[in-house]
Write an enzyme that holds these catalytic residues in place. Structure first.
Site, short mmCIF file in Angstrom:
data_model
loop_
_atom_site.label_atom_id
_atom_site.label_comp_id
_atom_site.label_asym_id
_atom_site.label_seq_id
_atom_site.Cartn_x
_atom_site.Cartn_y
_atom_site.Cartn_z
N MET A 91 -2.29 5.15 -2.58
CA MET A 91 -3.27 6.13 -1.93
C MET A 91 -2.61 7.54 -1.76
O MET A 91 -1.52 7.62 -1.28
CB MET A 91 -3.60 5.37 -0.58
CG MET A 91 -4.63 6.06 0.11
SD MET A 91 -5.47 5.13 1.24
CE MET A 91 -3.96 4.74 2.36
N ILE A 130 0.95 -1.13 0.09
CA ILE A 130 -0.05 0.03 0.09
C ILE A 130 0.87 1.22 0.05
O ILE A 130 1.05 2.07 1.16
CB ILE A 130 -0.89 -0.02 1.24
CG1 ILE A 130 -1.66 -1.37 1.28
CG2 ILE A 130 -1.89 1.24 1.11
CD1 ILE A 130 -2.62 -1.51 2.48
N PRO A 131 1.50 1.51 -1.28
CA PRO A 131 2.44 2.79 -1.31
C PRO A 131 1.31 4.01 -1.17
O PRO A 131 0.39 3.90 -1.56
CB PRO A 131 2.91 2.90 -2.56
CG PRO A 131 2.19 1.66 -3.35
CD PRO A 131 1.37 0.75 -2.28
N HIS A 132 1.89 5.04 -0.32
CA HIS A 132 0.95 6.20 0.03
C HIS A 132 1.63 7.43 0.61
O HIS A 132 2.95 7.28 0.87
CB HIS A 132 0.12 5.77 1.08
CG HIS A 132 0.62 5.30 2.32
ND1 HIS A 132 1.20 3.96 2.60
CD2 HIS A 132 0.91 5.90 3.44
CE1 HIS A 132 1.61 4.01 3.70
NE2 HIS A 132 1.82 5.10 4.34
N ALA A 133 0.89 8.59 0.57
CA ALA A 133 1.59 9.82 0.87
C ALA A 133 0.37 10.50 1.59
O ALA A 133 -0.89 10.55 0.99
CB ALA A 133 2.34 10.50 -0.12
#
Length: 163
Positions: A113, A75-78
C-alpha cells in the site's frame, strides 16, 4: 481511480484494488523480493509520482518493524510524498515467504500500500480496516483459494467496507 481527500470519506478498499494490481502467483521466496515483485505492478500507475522513492520508503518502513501481522498476512506500506493517492496491490504466494511475523508463520497474502503523506488521520484507519477484513477467517481463506483476479475483486466487494 477516484480522487478525493481521504480525510473526508470512509475508504472503500474496492476503490483501490484493481485487477491489474493483483498477482496471485508471486514467485519470490524472500520478503524484499516479494515486495519488489508486487511493486512492479505499480510502476507505471499515475498514482505514483516517483516509483523509486516509493519503493525506498516501503523498505525504510519495513526496517522499523515488520509489516507481517500474523495469520499468513503482511501489509507492507509507506506514507510518502511519492504517492499522489491511495494505491493497493495484492499478492499471493503459494509457498509462503518469511516476513518475521509475530506468529512465526510464512506470509501467503501481501497487500502493498502507498498512502499520500498528507493523509495522516486516515493512515491508521486504512491499515486497521484492511487488517479487520483480512483477519476474518472466511475472507482470508477465500483469497488463498481464489482462482483469478475477478474472484479476488468479487470477494472484497462482498465484504462490508466502511467499518
Amino acid at each position: 481511480m477516484p480522487r478525493y481527500n481521504l480525510e473526508d470519506k470512509v475508504v472503500e478498499i474496492t476503490d483501490y484494488i484493481q485487477h491489474n494490481l493483483i498477482n496471485l502467483n508471486l514467485k519470490a521466496r524472500k520478503k524484499e523480493d516479494a515486495i519488489r515483485e508486487l511493486a512492479q505492478l505499480m510502476e507505471n500507475i499515475p498514482a505514483i509520482s516517483n516509483f523509486k522513492r516509493f519503493l525506498e520508503d516501503v523498505f525504510e518502513r519495513e526496517q522499523l518493524e515488520t509489516t507481517g501481522i500474523g495469520d499468513e498476512i503482511a501489509i507492507p506500506h509507506a506514507r510518502t510524498d511519492a504517492v499522489k493517492q491511495l494505491i493497493i496491490a495484492l499478492g499471493r504466494s503459494r509457498h509462503g515467504i518469511h516476513f518475521e511475523s509475530p506468529d512465526g508463520r510464512k506470509v501467503k497474502l501481501l497487500l502493498l500500500m502507498g498512502i499520500p503523506r498528507e493523509s495522516v488521520s486516515h493512515y491508521l484507519k486504512i491499515l486497521a480496516q484492511l487488517t479487520r477484513l483480512l483477519k476474518r477467517g472466511p475472507l482470508r481463506e477465500k483469497l488463498l483459494e481464489a482462482k483469478d483476479t475477478a474472484s479476488v475483486l468479487a470477494l472484497f466487494k462482498q465484504m462490508p467496507q466502511g467499518e
